[in-house]
Design a protein around this motif. Structure first.
Motif, mmCIF file in Angstrom:
data_model
loop_
_atom_site.group_PDB
_atom_site.id
_atom_site.type_symbol
_atom_site.label_atom_id
_atom_site.label_comp_id
_atom_site.label_asym_id
_atom_site.label_seq_id
_atom_site.Cartn_x
_atom_site.Cartn_y
_atom_site.Cartn_z
ATOM 1 N N ARG A 1 26.299 73.201 -57.468
ATOM 2 C CA ARG A 1 26.403 74.477 -58.190
ATOM 3 C C ARG A 1 26.081 74.296 -59.681
ATOM 4 O O ARG A 1 25.330 75.084 -60.259
ATOM 5 C CB ARG A 1 27.818 75.046 -58.024
ATOM 6 C CG ARG A 1 28.088 76.289 -58.866
ATOM 7 C CD ARG A 1 29.501 76.776 -58.656
ATOM 8 N NE ARG A 1 30.503 75.764 -58.955
ATOM 9 C CZ ARG A 1 30.914 75.469 -60.183
ATOM 10 N NH1 ARG A 1 30.373 76.080 -61.236
ATOM 11 N NH2 ARG A 1 31.850 74.549 -60.380
ATOM 12 N N ASP B 1 30.413 71.425 -55.971
ATOM 13 C CA ASP B 1 30.446 71.787 -57.385
ATOM 14 C C ASP B 1 29.306 71.129 -58.150
ATOM 15 O O ASP B 1 28.742 71.722 -59.079
ATOM 16 C CB ASP B 1 31.795 71.383 -58.007
ATOM 17 C CG ASP B 1 32.938 72.264 -57.537
ATOM 18 O OD1 ASP B 1 32.660 73.378 -57.032
ATOM 19 O OD2 ASP B 1 34.101 71.859 -57.673
ATOM 20 N N THR B 2 28.960 69.903 -57.762
ATOM 21 C CA THR B 2 27.827 69.236 -58.404
ATOM 22 C C THR B 2 26.553 70.029 -58.173
ATOM 23 O O THR B 2 25.776 70.277 -59.108
ATOM 24 C CB THR B 2 27.662 67.807 -57.858
ATOM 25 O OG1 THR B 2 28.799 67.016 -58.242
ATOM 26 C CG2 THR B 2 26.401 67.147 -58.404
ATOM 27 N N GLU C 1 32.730 67.909 -65.966
ATOM 28 C CA GLU C 1 31.572 68.772 -65.730
ATOM 29 C C GLU C 1 30.631 68.755 -66.927
ATOM 30 O O GLU C 1 29.406 68.776 -66.761
ATOM 31 C CB GLU C 1 32.051 70.198 -65.442
ATOM 32 C CG GLU C 1 32.788 70.331 -64.114
ATOM 33 C CD GLU C 1 33.233 71.751 -63.831
ATOM 34 O OE1 GLU C 1 33.025 72.625 -64.717
ATOM 35 O OE2 GLU C 1 33.781 71.992 -62.743
ATOM 36 N N ILE D 1 33.526 64.751 -59.013
ATOM 37 C CA ILE D 1 33.262 66.182 -58.888
ATOM 38 C C ILE D 1 32.862 66.445 -57.437
ATOM 39 O O ILE D 1 31.973 65.763 -56.908
ATOM 40 C CB ILE D 1 32.129 66.611 -59.839
ATOM 41 C CG1 ILE D 1 32.525 66.342 -61.297
ATOM 42 C CG2 ILE D 1 31.793 68.084 -59.651
ATOM 43 C CD1 ILE D 1 31.412 66.619 -62.293
#
Length: 210
Positions: free
Chosen positions: A201, A198-199, A161, A194
């Motif tokens: 977000r 989530d990317t 991340e 990822i």
């Protein structure tokens, strides 16, 4: 009878090199050993009992490990992979957003330094960029994925991340995400494994005022 007879393994060195020793916690020299098991009687080999599983032996601690230990990169190799990944993401985002943006270049330098490469300069990034030449977005996409493929399995989720956010900071340095920048960041997220949600977000959170 235990003293009179038994099975022993005769080992021979077939290869050597450097590896990451889990017992020592660092890079060490290793020897790859192949073995043959033999039934012994009164200390003398009598019958061959077949091949033993090959092992990797650390020259320092003499610990023995399965051959899969060689699949883990040494710390030197991992550092090189990380350096390549960080620089590739930075250069890809600069190209996707327009490499003439001074703010983006300054942010790229700061981001690369924050990743642990304190000797990075704007001049060095420009030199790397010139060496890459003009790249189309599909070609940049492929190069990013290739650079991150070897690195990704060895990064924990926070590390993956962080690398995505490294690219997001560069993209946002000269304003909101452009279409090409968002496309490139999506490719980075996919290469880092990822999840798409989530990317999205992480990219949305990076764009919020701080």
């Amino acid at each position: 009878m235990a003293r009179l007879a038994g099975v022993r393994t005769a080992w021979r060195v077939v290869d050597d090199g450097d590896f990451f020793c889990a017992a020592c916690g660092g890079d060490r020299c290793y020897q790859r050993l192949d073995g043959r098991r033999r039934f012994t009687l009164l200390g003398l080999p009598v019958l061959t009992r077949g091949a033993a599983e090959p092992v990797v032996e650390c020259v320092s601690c003499r610990g023995r490990f399965p051959l899969s230990a060689l699949d883990e990169p040494t710390t030197t190799r991992l550092s090189a992979l990380l350096c390549d990944g960080v620089h590739t993401v930075a250069l890809a985002l600069l190209a996707a957003g327009g490499d003439d943006a001074a703010a983006a270049r300054r942010t790229a330098v700061a981001s690369v330094r924050a990743a642990g490469f304190g000797d990075c300069t704007e001049e060095r990034l420009l030199t790397l960029q010139a060496a890459m030449g003009v790249r189309s977005l599909p070609l940049l996409d492929r190069e990013v994925r290739e650079a991150l493929t070897a690195l990704t399995p060895h990064l924990a989720a926070p590390g993956r991340e962080s690398l995505l956010l490294h690219g997001a900071r560069i993209a946002l340095a000269d304003g909101p995400y452009g279409a090409a920048e968002r496309e490139m960041l999506t490719a980075v997220g996919e290469a880092l494994r990822i999840p798409p949600a989530d990317t999205r977000r992480l990219l949305a959170a990076a764009a919020l005022p701080h």
